[in-house]
Design a protein around this motif. Structure first.
Motif, PDB file in Angstrom:
ATOM      1  N   ILE A  74     104.095  59.758   9.538  1.00  0.00           N
ATOM      2  CA  ILE A  74     103.867  61.094  10.083  1.00  0.00           C
ATOM      3  C   ILE A  74     102.370  61.329  10.318  1.00  0.00           C
ATOM      4  O   ILE A  74     101.966  61.908  11.342  1.00  0.00           O
ATOM      5  N   ALA A  75     101.539  60.886   9.360  1.00  0.00           N
ATOM      6  CA  ALA A  75     100.092  61.061   9.520  1.00  0.00           C
ATOM      7  C   ALA A  75      99.580  60.300  10.733  1.00  0.00           C
ATOM      8  O   ALA A  75      98.797  60.833  11.542  1.00  0.00           O
ATOM      9  N   SER A 114     100.826  61.971  13.897  1.00  0.00           N
ATOM     10  CA  SER A 114     100.130  63.238  14.114  1.00  0.00           C
ATOM     11  C   SER A 114      98.738  63.019  14.680  1.00  0.00           C
ATOM     12  O   SER A 114      98.300  63.732  15.592  1.00  0.00           O
ATOM     13  N   PHE A 162      97.609  64.332  18.271  1.00  0.00           N
ATOM     14  CA  PHE A 162      96.507  65.295  18.342  1.00  0.00           C
ATOM     15  C   PHE A 162      95.394  64.778  19.249  1.00  0.00           C
ATOM     16  O   PHE A 162      94.910  65.514  20.123  1.00  0.00           O
TER      17      PHE A 162
END
Length: 307
Positions: free
Chosen positions: A35-36, A39, A43
């Protein structure tokens, strides 16, 4: 007997419970990492694309333009956001540093593994570990205090430029490339060397024809890994390259890289403006190059496994 069976069943259920708990914890950790990473990708890419979707900047002009001044516009009303000088600067310092550090690292690895393994393990290995642990700002300060004045006094120019950045990056990536090259050379089976020597080859011929060829994939991986670190280095390069957003005509003229422009401008822009979005576009280019280096490393590693 029943008590023993119940005890065994209890122990089995406890082990199964612990195993299930371990799987759940591992899955949560992996999920957080995925997920990191997703993300960060989302972003950076969304912010980087805002330059072309919101501010209507041409991607071709961004990649091929040579003028960098986001606060000004050309005769057609388009902002001056040409990133080509920074892209050229980043590739130049990375390639030059790899060309210098590669042979030095391979020679040091051969000495540590094939020529004098005891001296390499006792002396050179701790030195490499010490160099890896030095912060990049220290390398940059040493380059600013030693390399830049030396180039200015004994060669030409102001001392700032691609040459100074190349020297600093070479010293920075040398321990990394050397350590990975040592591991690659050590992975060559001992019977390869013994067979070569048994056929009458000298030690130099064995190293050149057998050891280096057998560890070629690992050494290439080490060099590409060093290039990836050099391409993404920011602070040390910013201190010695001169930070001039122009295409350099000499190694001894001030230049700039993607990372140096990012570190200089990240604290001086407002979120959502063109000045800020264009920095995210530079970050997106850096991210794309990092992914490219990772793909190259995985491709080389896959070929190595196949062989």
């Amino acid at each position: 007997m029943e008590a023993i069976k119940e005890k065994k069943l209890t122990q089995t259920s406890k082990k199964a419970h612990l195993e299930t708990r371990g799987k759940i914890i591992t899955f949560i950790c992996i999920s957080i990492m995925v997920i990191a990473a997703a993300s960060i990708l989302f972003f950076v890419i969304s912010k980087g694309l805002a330059t072309f979707t919101v501010n209507k900047v041409s991607f071709v002009d961004f990649i091929t333009g040579t003028d960098w001044n986001p606060s000004q516009k050309d005769a057609n009303g388009n902002p001056l956001v040409g990133a080509l000088p920074m892209i050229i600067g980043s590739f130049a310092v990375t390639l030059f540093a790899a060309c210098i550090a590669g042979p030095l690292a391979i020679g040091a690895a051969i000495f540590m593994v094939e020529i004098s393994p005891k001296f390499g393990k006792k002396v050179l290995q701790p030195v490499m570990e010490l160099l890896v642990g030095i912060p990049s700002v220290v390398y940059g300060f040493i380059g600013l205090s030693v390399v830049v004045p030396f180039i200015r006094d004994h060669i030409s120019g102001s001392g700032f430029g691609i040459a100074a950045a190349t020297v600093v990056l070479t010293v920075m990536i040398l321990p990394t490339v050397t350590s990975l090259s040592v591991d690659a050379i050590k992975s060559v089976p001992r019977h390869y060397r013994e067979a070569s020597l048994a056929l009458g080859a000298t030690r130099f011929q064995t190293i050149w024809k057998v050891v280096l060829r057998s560890s070629r994939s690992g050494i290439l991986t080490a060099i590409v890994f060093g290039m990836a670190r050099a391409f993404g280095e920011a602070l040390a390069v910013q201190m010695v390259i001169g930070n001039s957003a122009v295409i350099p005509t000499s190694l001894f003229e001030p230049a700039s890289t993607l990372t140096s422009i990012l570190t200089m401008g990240m604290g001086n822009t407002v979120m959502g403006t063109l000045d800020n979005n264009i920095l995210w576009s530079l970050a997106m280019v850096l991210l794309a190059m990092s992914l490219f280096f990772i793909i190259v490393i995985r491709f080389i590693g896959r070929r190595r496994k196949v062989k």
